[in-house]
Design a protein around this motif. Structure first.
Motif, PDB file in Angstrom:
ATOM      1  N   THR A  12       0.830  -1.594   0.364  1.00 30.23           N
ATOM      2  CA  THR A  12      -0.536  -0.308  -0.164  1.00 30.23           C
ATOM      3  C   THR A  12       1.106   0.860  -0.176  1.00 30.23           C
ATOM      4  OG1 THR A  12      -1.703  -1.408   1.518  1.00 30.23           O
ATOM      5  CG2 THR A  12      -1.708   1.228   1.266  1.00 30.23           C
ATOM      6  N   TYR A  13       0.408   2.112  -0.756  1.00 32.20           N
ATOM      7  CA  TYR A  13       1.501   3.581  -0.693  1.00 32.20           C
ATOM      8  C   TYR A  13       0.618   4.328  -0.004  1.00 32.20           C
ATOM      9  CZ  TYR A  13       4.141   1.953  -4.697  1.00 32.20           C
ATOM     10  OH  TYR A  13       5.337   1.247  -5.581  1.00 32.20           O
ATOM     11  N   GLY A  14       1.697   5.314   0.540  1.00 32.09           N
ATOM     12  CA  GLY A  14       0.927   5.974   1.229  1.00 32.09           C
ATOM     13  C   GLY A  14       0.190   6.063   2.408  1.00 32.09           C
ATOM     14  N   THR A  19      -4.911   6.964   0.937  1.00 31.53           N
ATOM     15  CA  THR A  19      -3.670   4.986   0.337  1.00 31.53           C
ATOM     16  C   THR A  19      -3.761   4.853  -1.035  1.00 31.53           C
ATOM     17  OG1 THR A  19      -5.083   4.421   1.676  1.00 31.53           O
ATOM     18  CG2 THR A  19      -2.835   4.891   2.850  1.00 31.53           C
ATOM     19  N   VAL A  20      -3.043   3.607  -1.554  1.00 33.81           N
ATOM     20  CA  VAL A  20      -3.217   2.620  -2.708  1.00 33.81           C
ATOM     21  C   VAL A  20      -2.912   1.843  -2.469  1.00 33.81           C
ATOM     22  CG1 VAL A  20      -2.493   3.167  -5.371  1.00 33.81           C
ATOM     23  CG2 VAL A  20      -2.830   5.493  -4.252  1.00 33.81           C
ATOM     24  N   LYS A  21      -4.253   0.831  -2.510  1.00 26.92           N
ATOM     25  CA  LYS A  21      -4.181  -0.158  -2.057  1.00 26.92           C
ATOM     26  C   LYS A  21      -2.861  -0.866  -4.041  1.00 26.92           C
ATOM     27  CE  LYS A  21      -3.808  -4.035  -0.049  1.00 26.92           C
ATOM     28  NZ  LYS A  21      -4.065  -4.708   0.515  1.00 26.92           N
ATOM     29  N   ALA A  22      -1.363  -1.259  -4.268  1.00 24.09           N
ATOM     30  CA  ALA A  22      -1.076  -1.520  -4.877  1.00 24.09           C
ATOM     31  C   ALA A  22      -1.087  -3.137  -5.726  1.00 24.09           C
ATOM     32  CB  ALA A  22       0.135  -0.725  -5.564  1.00 24.09           C
ATOM     33  N   LEU A  23      -0.891  -3.892  -4.257  1.00 24.87           N
ATOM     34  CA  LEU A  23      -0.597  -5.113  -4.253  1.00 24.87           C
ATOM     35  C   LEU A  23      -1.382  -5.873  -3.484  1.00 24.87           C
ATOM     36  CD1 LEU A  23       2.687  -6.232  -5.301  1.00 24.87           C
ATOM     37  CD2 LEU A  23       1.914  -5.519  -6.815  1.00 24.87           C
ATOM     38  N   GLY A  40       0.485  -7.418 -18.119  1.00 22.25           N
ATOM     39  CA  GLY A  40      -0.263  -6.609 -17.646  1.00 22.25           C
ATOM     40  C   GLY A  40      -1.015  -4.870 -18.048  1.00 22.25           C
ATOM     41  N   PRO A  41      -2.381  -4.452 -17.476  1.00 22.73           N
ATOM     42  CA  PRO A  41      -2.408  -2.673 -18.243  1.00 22.73           C
ATOM     43  C   PRO A  41      -1.861  -1.857 -17.494  1.00 22.73           C
ATOM     44  CG  PRO A  41      -4.497  -3.922 -17.117  1.00 22.73           C
ATOM     45  CD  PRO A  41      -3.296  -5.272 -17.018  1.00 22.73           C
ATOM     46  N   SER A  42      -1.087  -0.915 -17.962  1.00 24.11           N
ATOM     47  CA  SER A  42      -0.546   0.180 -17.165  1.00 24.11           C
ATOM     48  C   SER A  42      -1.619   1.126 -15.944  1.00 24.11           C
ATOM     49  CB  SER A  42      -0.653   1.541 -18.103  1.00 24.11           C
ATOM     50  OG  SER A  42       0.300   2.375 -17.572  1.00 24.11           O
ATOM     51  N   GLY A  43      -0.767   0.768 -14.753  1.00 23.44           N
ATOM     52  CA  GLY A  43      -1.222   1.369 -13.417  1.00 23.44           C
ATOM     53  C   GLY A  43      -1.853  -0.054 -13.045  1.00 23.44           C
ATOM     54  N   SER A  44      -1.443  -1.454 -13.491  1.00 26.03           N
ATOM     55  CA  SER A  44      -1.885  -2.683 -12.628  1.00 26.03           C
ATOM     56  C   SER A  44      -0.980  -2.855 -11.683  1.00 26.03           C
ATOM     57  CB  SER A  44      -1.977  -3.784 -13.671  1.00 26.03           C
ATOM     58  OG  SER A  44      -0.815  -4.545 -14.144  1.00 26.03           O
ATOM     59  N   GLY A  45       0.107  -2.380 -11.320  1.00 22.72           N
ATOM     60  CA  GLY A  45       1.166  -2.950 -10.624  1.00 22.72           C
ATOM     61  C   GLY A  45       2.457  -3.692 -10.525  1.00 22.72           C
ATOM     62  N   LYS A  46       2.748  -3.541 -12.050  1.00 26.68           N
ATOM     63  CA  LYS A  46       3.662  -4.447 -12.162  1.00 26.68           C
ATOM     64  C   LYS A  46       5.239  -4.211 -11.480  1.00 26.68           C
ATOM     65  CE  LYS A  46       2.911  -3.553 -16.969  1.00 26.68           C
ATOM     66  NZ  LYS A  46       1.949  -2.776 -16.545  1.00 26.68           N
ATOM     67  N   SER A  47       5.554  -2.818 -12.018  1.00 32.44           N
ATOM     68  CA  SER A  47       6.182  -2.372 -11.369  1.00 32.44           C
ATOM     69  C   SER A  47       6.471  -2.406  -9.792  1.00 32.44           C
ATOM     70  CB  SER A  47       7.039  -0.347 -11.689  1.00 32.44           C
ATOM     71  OG  SER A  47       6.855  -0.022 -13.235  1.00 32.44           O
ATOM     72  N   THR A  48       5.822  -2.373  -9.579  1.00 34.15           N
ATOM     73  CA  THR A  48       5.243  -1.724  -7.863  1.00 34.15           C
ATOM     74  C   THR A  48       6.013  -3.327  -7.447  1.00 34.15           C
ATOM     75  OG1 THR A  48       3.736  -0.841  -7.023  1.00 34.15           O
ATOM     76  CG2 THR A  48       3.819  -2.156  -6.032  1.00 34.15           C
ATOM     77  N   LEU A  49       6.019  -4.130  -8.280  1.00 29.29           N
ATOM     78  CA  LEU A  49       5.864  -5.770  -7.383  1.00 29.29           C
ATOM     79  C   LEU A  49       7.343  -6.234  -8.209  1.00 29.29           C
ATOM     80  CD1 LEU A  49       5.222  -9.082  -7.535  1.00 29.29           C
ATOM     81  CD2 LEU A  49       4.381  -9.366  -9.831  1.00 29.29           C
TER      82      LEU A  49
HETATM   83  P1  ADP Z   1       2.399  -0.888 -13.884  1.00 31.34           P
HETATM   84  O1  ADP Z   1       3.594  -0.508 -13.582  1.00 31.34           O
HETATM   85  O2  ADP Z   1       1.684  -2.147 -13.995  1.00 31.34           O
HETATM   86  O3  ADP Z   1       2.210   0.273 -14.674  1.00 31.34           O
HETATM   87  P2  ADP Z   1       2.794   1.172 -11.149  1.00 31.34           P
HETATM   88  O4  ADP Z   1       3.298  -0.468  -9.899  1.00 31.34           O
HETATM   89  O5  ADP Z   1       3.841   1.540 -10.888  1.00 31.34           O
HETATM   90  O6  ADP Z   1       1.708  -0.293 -12.088  1.00 31.34           O
HETATM   91  O7  ADP Z   1       1.750   1.433  -9.894  1.00 31.34           O
HETATM   92  C1  ADP Z   1       0.658   0.625  -9.233  1.00 31.34           C
HETATM   93  C2  ADP Z   1      -0.389   1.418  -8.399  1.00 31.34           C
HETATM   94  O8  ADP Z   1      -0.109   2.224  -7.311  1.00 31.34           O
HETATM   95  C3  ADP Z   1      -0.686   2.479  -9.725  1.00 31.34           C
HETATM   96  O9  ADP Z   1      -2.075   3.434  -8.598  1.00 31.34           O
HETATM   97  C4  ADP Z   1       0.281   3.814  -9.084  1.00 31.34           C
HETATM   98  O10 ADP Z   1      -0.348   5.016  -9.201  1.00 31.34           O
HETATM   99  C5  ADP Z   1       0.004   3.669  -7.762  1.00 31.34           C
HETATM  100  N1  ADP Z   1       1.666   4.160  -7.238  1.00 31.34           N
HETATM  101  C6  ADP Z   1       3.137   3.659  -8.001  1.00 31.34           C
HETATM  102  N2  ADP Z   1       4.083   4.343  -7.300  1.00 31.34           N
HETATM  103  C7  ADP Z   1       3.174   5.143  -6.366  1.00 31.34           C
HETATM  104  C8  ADP Z   1       4.150   5.854  -5.058  1.00 31.34           C
HETATM  105  N3  ADP Z   1       5.115   5.823  -4.999  1.00 31.34           N
HETATM  106  N4  ADP Z   1       3.011   6.415  -4.958  1.00 31.34           N
HETATM  107  C9  ADP Z   1       1.665   6.031  -4.846  1.00 31.34           C
HETATM  108  N5  ADP Z   1       1.653   5.840  -5.324  1.00 31.34           N
HETATM  109  C10 ADP Z   1       1.909   5.320  -6.454  1.00 31.34           C
END
Ligand code: ADP
Ligand code: ADP
Length: 220
Positions: A12-14, A19-23, A40-49
């Motif tokens: 969870t970010y924030g 807060t944003v539940k990313a994974l 996966g689509p943009s914003g799905s959580g790939k980079s976060t993972l």
């Molecule tokens: P992807 O790589 O699939 O495009 P991300 O992992 O970048 O997806 O993002 C997943 C979700 O987490 C999105 O809703 C994005 O806005 C949010 N997010 C990513 N990084 C941050 C951050 N540093 N702070 C807050 N929210 C974030």
């Protein structure tokens, strides 16, 4: 054999109201010596993972096991050491150092840790990646595809156990994308390394041994 495992991973970010539940409840294992793609689509959580399993970002809940050792509780210093010693990173932007030549860019990760450069290994890598006649050049004298090949050599220079790649062909045209992917796969096969790669290109993803799909922060 699993080299990297995510167990009930949540991110969870924030804090507070924003807060944003990313994974959510990610359970995945990555096999040693295999190539796994994450799609996966943009914003799905790939980079976060990718950031969470590579020790670049803290996790909110769960575990990340590297060879059965939980790395999610390590300190920032310990994680930094782990990343330098065991992981290699490739990004969309090549992140080469403009003021040093190709060879120096490649051996930089080895030099940082004052390890002895394995010249035979490095030269083999340079040769596989078709960079033999480029070692004296500077990054700005190379095409995008050539720069990404240098970045691949740099990621492999310290013989990492796992290579994490985030959209490595995102800045390349189709033909160059396939050339770079073929070379990356060749390196991974040659040296038995584990590759975990994000892409939004289905055809590129299909080159992997296993494809993981992320949607709304969940894996399937
Ligand atoms: P992807 O790589 O699939 O495009 P991300 O992992 O970048 O997806 O993002 C997943 C979700 O987490 C999105 O809703 C994005 O806005 C949010 N997010 C990513 N990084 C941050 C951050 N540093 N702070 C807050 N929210 C974030
Ligand atoms: P140190 O803390 O010792 O300076 P770094 O965290 O800068 O170490 O780098 C360790 C590894 O992690 C490097 O290979 C670097 O490319 C990678 N890395 C660092 N920060 C990021 C980031 N924000 N996104 C992706 N990779 C990163």
């Amino acid at each position: 054999m699993s080299i990297l495992t995510a167990i009930d991973l949540n991110k969870t970010y924030g804090k507070g109201l924003s807060t944003v539940k990313a994974l959510t409840d990610i359970n995945l294992s990555f096999e040693k010596g295999r190539f796994t793609s994450i799609i996966g689509p943009s914003g799905s959580g790939k980079s976060t993972l990718l950031h969470c399993i590579a020790g670049l970002d803290s996790i909110t809940n769960g575990k990340v096991l590297l060879n059965d050792k939980d790395i999610s509780k390590l300190s920032e210093d310990e994680l930094s050491k782990l990343r330098r010693e065991k992981f290699g990173f490739i990004f969309q932007s090549f992140n080469l150092i403009p003021v040093v030549n190709v060879y120096e860019n490649i051996v930089l990760p080895v030099n940082i840790d004052n390890k002895k450069v394995d010249k035979k290994y490095i030269n083999n890598l340079i040769s596989i990646l078709g960079l033999k006649d480029k070692v004296d050049k500077f990054p700005n004298e190379l095409s995008g595809g050539q720069q990404q090949r240098v970045a691949i050599a740099r990621a492999l220079a310290n013989k990492p156990e796992i290579i994490f790649a985030d959209e490595p062909t995102g800045n390349l045209d189709t033909k160059t994308t396939y050339e770079v992917m073929d070379l990356l796969k060749k390196c991974v096969n040659e040296f038995g390394q584990t590759l975990i790669m994000i892409t939004h290109n289905n055809e590129i993803a299909a080159m992997a041994d296993k494809v993981i799909t992320i949607k709304d922060g969940k894996a399937s």
